[in-house]
Scaffold this motif. Structure first.
Motif, PDB file in Angstrom:
ATOM      1  N   GLU A   1       0.849  -1.197   0.000  1.00 53.46           N
ATOM      2  CA  GLU A   1       0.000   0.000   0.000  1.00 53.46           C
ATOM      3  C   GLU A   1       0.880   1.241   0.000  1.00 53.46           C
ATOM      4  O   GLU A   1       1.890   1.302   0.694  1.00 53.46           O
ATOM      5  N   CYS A   2       0.455   2.226  -0.764  1.00 51.14           N
ATOM      6  CA  CYS A   2       1.157   3.495  -0.809  1.00 51.14           C
ATOM      7  C   CYS A   2       0.122   4.618  -0.830  1.00 51.14           C
ATOM      8  O   CYS A   2      -0.829   4.576  -1.624  1.00 51.14           O
ATOM      9  N   LYS A   3       0.295   5.586   0.087  1.00 50.55           N
ATOM     10  CA  LYS A   3      -0.562   6.770   0.086  1.00 50.55           C
ATOM     11  C   LYS A   3       0.162   7.887   0.806  1.00 50.55           C
ATOM     12  O   LYS A   3       1.170   7.670   1.481  1.00 50.55           O
ATOM     13  N   ALA A   4      -0.371   9.078   0.673  1.00 47.57           N
ATOM     14  CA  ALA A   4       0.259  10.245   1.282  1.00 47.57           C
ATOM     15  C   ALA A   4       0.174  10.177   2.805  1.00 47.57           C
ATOM     16  O   ALA A   4      -0.822   9.743   3.365  1.00 47.57           O
ATOM     17  N   GLY A   5       1.228  10.599   3.442  1.00 47.32           N
ATOM     18  CA  GLY A   5       1.235  10.783   4.893  1.00 47.32           C
ATOM     19  C   GLY A   5       1.046  12.264   5.174  1.00 47.32           C
ATOM     20  O   GLY A   5       0.784  13.044   4.256  1.00 47.32           O
ATOM     21  N   PRO A   6       1.148  12.689   6.376  1.00 51.86           N
ATOM     22  CA  PRO A   6       1.341  11.852   7.545  1.00 51.86           C
ATOM     23  C   PRO A   6       0.049  11.122   7.912  1.00 51.86           C
ATOM     24  O   PRO A   6      -1.027  11.451   7.423  1.00 51.86           O
ATOM     25  N   TYR A   7       0.202  10.122   8.791  1.00 54.17           N
ATOM     26  CA  TYR A   7      -0.944   9.342   9.238  1.00 54.17           C
ATOM     27  C   TYR A   7      -1.925  10.219  10.000  1.00 54.17           C
ATOM     28  O   TYR A   7      -1.521  11.085  10.786  1.00 54.17           O
ATOM     29  N   ARG A   8      -3.195   9.999   9.746  1.00 53.52           N
ATOM     30  CA  ARG A   8      -4.244  10.561  10.595  1.00 53.52           C
ATOM     31  C   ARG A   8      -5.396   9.579  10.580  1.00 53.52           C
ATOM     32  O   ARG A   8      -5.698   8.962   9.559  1.00 53.52           O
ATOM     33  N   PRO A   9      -6.031   9.366  11.752  1.00 50.01           N
ATOM     34  CA  PRO A   9      -7.160   8.435  11.812  1.00 50.01           C
ATOM     35  C   PRO A   9      -8.296   8.908  10.906  1.00 50.01           C
ATOM     36  O   PRO A   9      -8.389  10.092  10.571  1.00 50.01           O
ATOM     37  N   LEU A  10      -9.166   7.975  10.536  1.00 52.25           N
ATOM     38  CA  LEU A  10     -10.332   8.347   9.735  1.00 52.25           C
ATOM     39  C   LEU A  10     -11.146   9.389  10.482  1.00 52.25           C
ATOM     40  O   LEU A  10     -11.341   9.292  11.694  1.00 52.25           O
ATOM     41  N   GLY A  11     -11.616  10.384   9.752  1.00 50.40           N
ATOM     42  CA  GLY A  11     -12.370  11.472  10.356  1.00 50.40           C
ATOM     43  C   GLY A  11     -13.844  11.425  10.004  1.00 50.40           C
ATOM     44  O   GLY A  11     -14.348  10.429   9.456  1.00 50.40           O
ATOM     45  N   ASP A  12     -14.531  12.524  10.301  1.00 47.55           N
ATOM     46  CA  ASP A  12     -15.961  12.631  10.006  1.00 47.55           C
ATOM     47  C   ASP A  12     -16.222  12.367   8.532  1.00 47.55           C
ATOM     48  O   ASP A  12     -15.562  12.931   7.663  1.00 47.55           O
ATOM     49  N   GLY A  13     -17.189  11.503   8.263  1.00 48.42           N
ATOM     50  CA  GLY A  13     -17.590  11.210   6.894  1.00 48.42           C
ATOM     51  C   GLY A  13     -16.708  10.206   6.175  1.00 48.42           C
ATOM     52  O   GLY A  13     -16.968   9.882   5.021  1.00 48.42           O
ATOM     53  N   GLU A  14     -15.649   9.712   6.835  1.00 51.80           N
ATOM     54  CA  GLU A  14     -14.761   8.768   6.171  1.00 51.80           C
ATOM     55  C   GLU A  14     -15.109   7.308   6.485  1.00 51.80           C
ATOM     56  O   GLU A  14     -14.793   6.427   5.702  1.00 51.80           O
ATOM     57  N   GLN A  15     -15.739   7.066   7.611  1.00 52.75           N
ATOM     58  CA  GLN A  15     -16.231   5.730   7.925  1.00 52.75           C
ATOM     59  C   GLN A  15     -17.658   5.627   7.414  1.00 52.75           C
ATOM     60  O   GLN A  15     -18.454   6.541   7.604  1.00 52.75           O
ATOM     61  N   ALA A  16     -17.953   4.520   6.762  1.00 54.25           N
ATOM     62  CA  ALA A  16     -19.295   4.332   6.200  1.00 54.25           C
ATOM     63  C   ALA A  16     -20.305   4.184   7.334  1.00 54.25           C
ATOM     64  O   ALA A  16     -20.171   3.285   8.162  1.00 54.25           O
ATOM     65  N   ASN A  17     -21.307   5.064   7.368  1.00 57.85           N
ATOM     66  CA  ASN A  17     -22.319   4.979   8.437  1.00 57.85           C
ATOM     67  C   ASN A  17     -23.308   3.836   8.215  1.00 57.85           C
ATOM     68  O   ASN A  17     -24.088   3.534   9.091  1.00 57.85           O
ATOM     69  N   TRP A  18     -23.264   3.177   7.065  1.00 56.15           N
ATOM     70  CA  TRP A  18     -24.165   2.078   6.738  1.00 56.15           C
ATOM     71  C   TRP A  18     -23.518   0.708   6.945  1.00 56.15           C
ATOM     72  O   TRP A  18     -24.132  -0.319   6.655  1.00 56.15           O
ATOM     73  N   ALA A  19     -22.280   0.689   7.423  1.00 61.65           N
ATOM     74  CA  ALA A  19     -21.597  -0.585   7.668  1.00 61.65           C
ATOM     75  C   ALA A  19     -21.079  -0.613   9.100  1.00 61.65           C
ATOM     76  O   ALA A  19     -20.679   0.427   9.634  1.00 61.65           O
ATOM     77  N   PRO A  20     -21.078  -1.782   9.737  1.00 62.56           N
ATOM     78  CA  PRO A  20     -20.548  -1.849  11.099  1.00 62.56           C
ATOM     79  C   PRO A  20     -19.047  -1.566  11.109  1.00 62.56           C
ATOM     80  O   PRO A  20     -18.340  -1.855  10.147  1.00 62.56           O
ATOM     81  N   ARG A  21     -18.606  -0.994  12.206  1.00 61.47           N
ATOM     82  CA  ARG A  21     -17.182  -0.773  12.397  1.00 61.47           C
ATOM     83  C   ARG A  21     -16.543  -2.069  12.917  1.00 61.47           C
ATOM     84  O   ARG A  21     -17.222  -2.960  13.410  1.00 61.47           O
ATOM     85  N   GLU A  22     -15.249  -2.138  12.826  1.00 59.31           N
ATOM     86  CA  GLU A  22     -14.526  -3.308  13.322  1.00 59.31           C
ATOM     87  C   GLU A  22     -14.859  -3.524  14.794  1.00 59.31           C
ATOM     88  O   GLU A  22     -14.808  -2.594  15.591  1.00 59.31           O
ATOM     89  N   GLY A  23     -15.234  -4.755  15.145  1.00 54.45           N
ATOM     90  CA  GLY A  23     -15.571  -5.091  16.527  1.00 54.45           C
ATOM     91  C   GLY A  23     -17.021  -4.864  16.897  1.00 54.45           C
ATOM     92  O   GLY A  23     -17.465  -5.297  17.962  1.00 54.45           O
ATOM     93  N   ASP A  24     -17.790  -4.186  16.052  1.00 54.24           N
ATOM     94  CA  ASP A  24     -19.205  -3.932  16.329  1.00 54.24           C
ATOM     95  C   ASP A  24     -20.041  -5.189  16.093  1.00 54.24           C
ATOM     96  O   ASP A  24     -19.673  -6.034  15.273  1.00 54.24           O
ATOM     97  N   PRO A  25     -21.200  -5.268  16.780  1.00 58.07           N
ATOM     98  CA  PRO A  25     -22.137  -6.347  16.452  1.00 58.07           C
ATOM     99  C   PRO A  25     -22.520  -6.213  14.968  1.00 58.07           C
ATOM    100  O   PRO A  25     -22.687  -5.119  14.461  1.00 58.07           O
TER     101      PRO A  25
END
Length: 157
Positions: free
Chosen positions: A119-143
């Motif tokens: 994988e290659c992408k621009a840094g620096p690292y930053r966690p996913l922010g508002d609107g970047e996680q799909a609100n229609w799919a469960p997050r990792e670890g969610d029921p």
């Protein structure tokens, strides 16, 4: 001067083994420091890892993924979670990778044990922010994450 670092079979085996024993069923090997402008990493992946649909909204966050070993399923979604595209990415196959533009919801599923991607992408690292996680799919670890992953995998059966 730094020494070269190789993507060789020894690294591939180490990542596959670590991914197999990891609760998340994946293992990263960074070739970069977190504050560097270009992030380069190898990722060992095992079936059962859940990479939730997500996107990167920053204009500089295009993401290039190349399958070095194994087979992955790529899913592209619209804003409501409808699958727009699905494609197998296979090391040595017809399609070995993808260059994803910013803003595109995507997810990967592992279709073969001991898969490995670069994988290659621009840094620096930053966690996913508002609107970047799909609100229609469960997050990792969610029921529901296990069932959602099973559904995504079924699209490649």
């Amino acid at each position: 001067m730094a020494a070269p670092r190789y993507l060789d079979q020894g690294l591939f085996s180490e990542l596959a083994e670590k991914a197999a024993t990891s609760p998340r069923k994946r293992q990263h090997h960074n070739f970069h420091e977190m504050d560097e402008p270009c992030h380069r990493l190898a990722v060992g992946l095992q079936p059962g890892t859940y990479i939730p649909p997500h996107r990167h909204l920053s204009a500089d966050k295009a993401e290039c993924l190349l399958v070095l070993k194994g087979r992955l399923g790529l899913l592209i979604f619209d804003e409501q979670g409808t699958v727009l595209e699905q494609r197998e990415l296979v090391a040595g196959g017809d399609c070995v990778g993808v260059d994803l533009p910013p803003g595109l919801f995507h997810a990967l599923v592992v279709l073969e044990p001991d898969s490995l991607l670069f994988e290659c992408k621009a840094g620096p690292y930053r966690p996913l922010g508002d609107g970047e996680q799909a609100n229609w799919a469960p997050r990792e670890g969610d029921p529901g994450a296990v069932d959602y992953l099973a559904w995504m995998c079924s699209l490649f059966a």
